[in-house]
Design a protein around this motif. Structure first.
Motif, PDB file in Angstrom:
ATOM      1  N   LEU A  66       0.876  -1.175   0.000  1.00  0.00           N
ATOM      2  CA  LEU A  66       0.000   0.000   0.000  1.00  0.00           C
ATOM      3  C   LEU A  66       0.913   1.225   0.000  1.00  0.00           C
ATOM      4  O   LEU A  66       2.031   1.163   0.522  1.00  0.00           O
ATOM      5  CB  LEU A  66      -0.872   0.033   1.264  1.00  0.00           C
ATOM      6  N   THR A  67       0.426   2.332  -0.574  1.00  0.00           N
ATOM      7  CA  THR A  67       1.255   3.531  -0.602  1.00  0.00           C
ATOM      8  C   THR A  67       0.881   4.451   0.562  1.00  0.00           C
ATOM      9  O   THR A  67      -0.290   4.782   0.730  1.00  0.00           O
ATOM     10  CB  THR A  67       1.068   4.270  -1.941  1.00  0.00           C
ATOM     11  N   PHE A  68       1.875   4.817   1.353  1.00  0.00           N
ATOM     12  CA  PHE A  68       1.639   5.697   2.495  1.00  0.00           C
ATOM     13  C   PHE A  68       2.303   7.046   2.287  1.00  0.00           C
ATOM     14  O   PHE A  68       3.456   7.117   1.863  1.00  0.00           O
ATOM     15  CB  PHE A  68       2.186   5.061   3.780  1.00  0.00           C
ATOM     16  N   LYS A  69       1.537   8.091   2.620  1.00  0.00           N
ATOM     17  CA  LYS A  69       2.121   9.434   2.618  1.00  0.00           C
ATOM     18  C   LYS A  69       3.026   9.526   3.852  1.00  0.00           C
ATOM     19  O   LYS A  69       2.644   9.092   4.945  1.00  0.00           O
ATOM     20  CB  LYS A  69       0.977  10.445   2.732  1.00  0.00           C
ATOM     21  N   VAL A  70       4.229  10.067   3.668  1.00  0.00           N
ATOM     22  CA  VAL A  70       5.121  10.274   4.806  1.00  0.00           C
ATOM     23  C   VAL A  70       5.745  11.672   4.757  1.00  0.00           C
ATOM     24  O   VAL A  70       6.003  12.198   3.681  1.00  0.00           O
ATOM     25  CB  VAL A  70       6.267   9.227   4.888  1.00  0.00           C
ATOM     26  N   THR A  71       5.922  12.238   5.937  1.00  0.00           N
ATOM     27  CA  THR A  71       6.666  13.497   6.068  1.00  0.00           C
ATOM     28  C   THR A  71       7.670  13.280   7.197  1.00  0.00           C
ATOM     29  O   THR A  71       7.647  12.232   7.854  1.00  0.00           O
ATOM     30  CB  THR A  71       5.753  14.673   6.477  1.00  0.00           C
ATOM     31  N   SER A  72       8.478  14.293   7.461  1.00  0.00           N
ATOM     32  CA  SER A  72       9.483  14.144   8.524  1.00  0.00           C
ATOM     33  C   SER A  72       8.840  14.105   9.910  1.00  0.00           C
ATOM     34  O   SER A  72       9.533  14.006  10.910  1.00  0.00           O
ATOM     35  CB  SER A  72      10.528  15.241   8.420  1.00  0.00           C
ATOM     36  N   ASP A  73       7.511  14.186   9.994  1.00  0.00           N
ATOM     37  CA  ASP A  73       6.817  14.030  11.280  1.00  0.00           C
ATOM     38  C   ASP A  73       6.647  12.565  11.659  1.00  0.00           C
ATOM     39  O   ASP A  73       6.241  12.269  12.783  1.00  0.00           O
ATOM     40  CB  ASP A  73       5.418  14.671  11.221  1.00  0.00           C
ATOM     41  N   VAL A  74       6.896  11.667  10.712  1.00  0.00           N
ATOM     42  CA  VAL A  74       6.680  10.245  11.006  1.00  0.00           C
ATOM     43  C   VAL A  74       7.883   9.404  10.582  1.00  0.00           C
ATOM     44  O   VAL A  74       8.618   9.760   9.657  1.00  0.00           O
ATOM     45  CB  VAL A  74       5.414   9.695  10.282  1.00  0.00           C
ATOM     46  N   LEU A  75       8.025   8.280  11.276  1.00  0.00           N
ATOM     47  CA  LEU A  75       9.040   7.301  10.904  1.00  0.00           C
ATOM     48  C   LEU A  75       8.696   6.750   9.516  1.00  0.00           C
ATOM     49  O   LEU A  75       7.514   6.567   9.203  1.00  0.00           O
ATOM     50  CB  LEU A  75       8.975   6.156  11.929  1.00  0.00           C
ATOM     51  N   ILE A  76       9.697   6.489   8.702  1.00  0.00           N
ATOM     52  CA  ILE A  76       9.453   5.898   7.387  1.00  0.00           C
ATOM     53  C   ILE A  76       9.169   4.407   7.588  1.00  0.00           C
ATOM     54  O   ILE A  76       9.963   3.706   8.218  1.00  0.00           O
ATOM     55  CB  ILE A  76      10.681   6.104   6.474  1.00  0.00           C
ATOM     56  N   PRO A  77       8.020   3.913   7.106  1.00  0.00           N
ATOM     57  CA  PRO A  77       7.705   2.493   7.307  1.00  0.00           C
ATOM     58  C   PRO A  77       8.818   1.604   6.762  1.00  0.00           C
ATOM     59  O   PRO A  77       9.389   1.879   5.705  1.00  0.00           O
ATOM     60  CB  PRO A  77       6.417   2.293   6.502  1.00  0.00           C
ATOM     61  N   ARG A  78       9.132   0.538   7.526  1.00  0.00           N
ATOM     62  CA  ARG A  78      10.239  -0.339   7.153  1.00  0.00           C
ATOM     63  C   ARG A  78       9.734  -1.747   6.866  1.00  0.00           C
ATOM     64  O   ARG A  78       8.776  -2.196   7.507  1.00  0.00           O
ATOM     65  CB  ARG A  78      11.246  -0.409   8.291  1.00  0.00           C
ATOM     66  N   PRO A  79      10.430  -2.439   5.959  1.00  0.00           N
ATOM     67  CA  PRO A  79       9.973  -3.790   5.600  1.00  0.00           C
ATOM     68  C   PRO A  79       9.894  -4.733   6.806  1.00  0.00           C
ATOM     69  O   PRO A  79       8.997  -5.569   6.866  1.00  0.00           O
ATOM     70  CB  PRO A  79      11.005  -4.287   4.587  1.00  0.00           C
ATOM     71  N   GLU A  80      10.808  -4.595   7.774  1.00  0.00           N
ATOM     72  CA  GLU A  80      10.796  -5.540   8.901  1.00  0.00           C
ATOM     73  C   GLU A  80       9.515  -5.444   9.727  1.00  0.00           C
ATOM     74  O   GLU A  80       9.131  -6.391  10.410  1.00  0.00           O
ATOM     75  CB  GLU A  80      12.036  -5.389   9.801  1.00  0.00           C
ATOM     76  N   THR A  81       8.842  -4.302   9.649  1.00  0.00           N
ATOM     77  CA  THR A  81       7.600  -4.130  10.414  1.00  0.00           C
ATOM     78  C   THR A  81       6.466  -4.972   9.834  1.00  0.00           C
ATOM     79  O   THR A  81       5.471  -5.259  10.507  1.00  0.00           O
ATOM     80  CB  THR A  81       7.243  -2.629  10.478  1.00  0.00           C
ATOM     81  N   GLU A  82       6.638  -5.430   8.585  1.00  0.00           N
ATOM     82  CA  GLU A  82       5.624  -6.327   8.014  1.00  0.00           C
ATOM     83  C   GLU A  82       5.562  -7.651   8.779  1.00  0.00           C
ATOM     84  O   GLU A  82       4.549  -8.337   8.759  1.00  0.00           O
ATOM     85  CB  GLU A  82       5.899  -6.556   6.516  1.00  0.00           C
ATOM     86  N   THR A  83       6.645  -8.005   9.476  1.00  0.00           N
ATOM     87  CA  THR A  83       6.659  -9.221  10.308  1.00  0.00           C
ATOM     88  C   THR A  83       5.562  -9.153  11.367  1.00  0.00           C
ATOM     89  O   THR A  83       4.860 -10.134  11.620  1.00  0.00           O
ATOM     90  CB  THR A  83       8.037  -9.364  11.004  1.00  0.00           C
ATOM     91  N   LEU A  84       5.416  -7.985  11.979  1.00  0.00           N
ATOM     92  CA  LEU A  84       4.387  -7.794  13.011  1.00  0.00           C
ATOM     93  C   LEU A  84       2.987  -7.931  12.385  1.00  0.00           C
ATOM     94  O   LEU A  84       2.118  -8.631  12.915  1.00  0.00           O
ATOM     95  CB  LEU A  84       4.575  -6.416  13.648  1.00  0.00           C
ATOM     96  N   VAL A  85       2.790  -7.285  11.260  1.00  0.00           N
ATOM     97  CA  VAL A  85       1.480  -7.329  10.578  1.00  0.00           C
ATOM     98  C   VAL A  85       1.140  -8.773  10.208  1.00  0.00           C
ATOM     99  O   VAL A  85       0.030  -9.256  10.460  1.00  0.00           O
ATOM    100  CB  VAL A  85       1.497  -6.429   9.315  1.00  0.00           C
TER     101      VAL A  85
END
Ligand code: GLN
Length: 283
Positions: A82-101
């Motif tokens: 999925l495409t997520f909007k990101v700015t410097s207010d948020v951590l950039i989503p990382r592939p390793e976090t897909e493990t949790l999902v």
């Protein structure tokens, strides 16, 4: 005038010393400016950039040379396809976090109507990925940063998600009086003086989303200590953590009253996620 090929090759050269991935960066940035696919870059190597495109390309290239992460320049990052909007207010989503999902989706039935809290949601990547897969679950996503919460809300709207509620506050603050089947979090877990914090893309990310006390364990300790008060009997806590925190997180879960503790590795084979069921007596 500059052609696509020339622009790519000049950009690769300029990024050589500052980026770990000059060719990929050059291609993403040029696609961003031209609004085209990778295929287009290959198919039309001799096509000329307009003057405006060339100027815009040199501007984004300069930002990258100065160390700005690609995701903050293009304003987006893919997570769970999925495409997520990101700015410097948020951590950039990382592939390793897909493990949790992945763990959450496999472990809990889509057919049950679960109440889920995602604490410190940031861009909302975890909450949105889960909400897309399990529309019948009720999700509350919280963050102490209103700026981050705004981004998460934009991401949920862009995905037409109606099963996420957003609530502002530190950790369990917004959950007062509620109880959940599942509490999940990708909290900050880097040690305060970890040299990694002053290297590469991480330098541009919000420190509050990354660093957590001397050992990087402050947020996780708090989550494991307090989650029981907001979980139903047999509710689960699932957190992401650092590759070297497996034992420390296990101990926190154990002390917090969690049983059936499961620890998972990410795609790189590194310990990355710990989950536990609240209710020690049944262990
Ligand atoms: N994995 C991230 C990093 O090391 C940290 C993310 C986090 O603290 N939640 O850059």
């Amino acid at each position: 005038m500059t052609t696509i090929n020339q622009a790519l090759s000049e950009a690769r050269d300029k990024l050589q010393t500052t980026s770990p991935s000059p060719a990929v960066d050059a291609s993403i940035l040029l696609r961003h400016v031209l609004g085209c696919s990778t295929g287009h870059l290959f198919a039309w190597p001799d096509k000329q950039l307009s003057q405006q495109q060339a100027l815009q390309f040199s501007d984004v290239l300069q930002q990258r040379i100065e160390g700005k992460p690609i995701a903050y320049i293009t304003g987006e990052r893919e997570f769970w396809s999925l495409t997520f909007k990101v700015t410097s207010d948020v951590l950039i989503p990382r592939p390793e976090t897909e493990t949790l999902v992945e763990f959450v989706l496999e472990k809990f039935s889509a057919n049950d109507v679960l109440n889920v809290a995602d604490l410190g949601t940031g861009s909302g990547a975890i909450a949105c990925a889960i909400a897309v897969e399990h529309p019948q679950w009720n999700i509350i996503a919280t963050d102490a940063s209103t700026a981050a919460l705004n981004i998460a809300q934009l991401n949920a709207s862009a995905l037409n998600l109606e099963n996420i509620q957003f609530s502002h506050g530190q950790w369990f603050e917004p959950l007062t009086g509620l109880d959940f089947d599942l509490i999940i979090s990708n909290p900050p877990y880097v040690a305060m003086d970890d040299p990694h914090l002053s290297e590469g893309d991480v330098r541009s990310e919000p420190e509050a989303a990354l660093a957590s006390g001397e050992q990087g364990m402050d947020a996780i300790t708090l989550l494991a200590r307090q989650a029981g008060s907001y979980l139903k009997t047999d509710g689960w806590l699932v957190v992401e953590h650092g590759y070297d925190q497996q034992q420390a997180v296990y101990d926190c879960f154990n002390q917090g009253g969690f049983a059936d503790i499961v620890q998972l590795t990410d795609l790189a084979g590194l310990p990355r996620v710990t989950a536990g069921r609240y209710g020690k007596s049944n262990a």
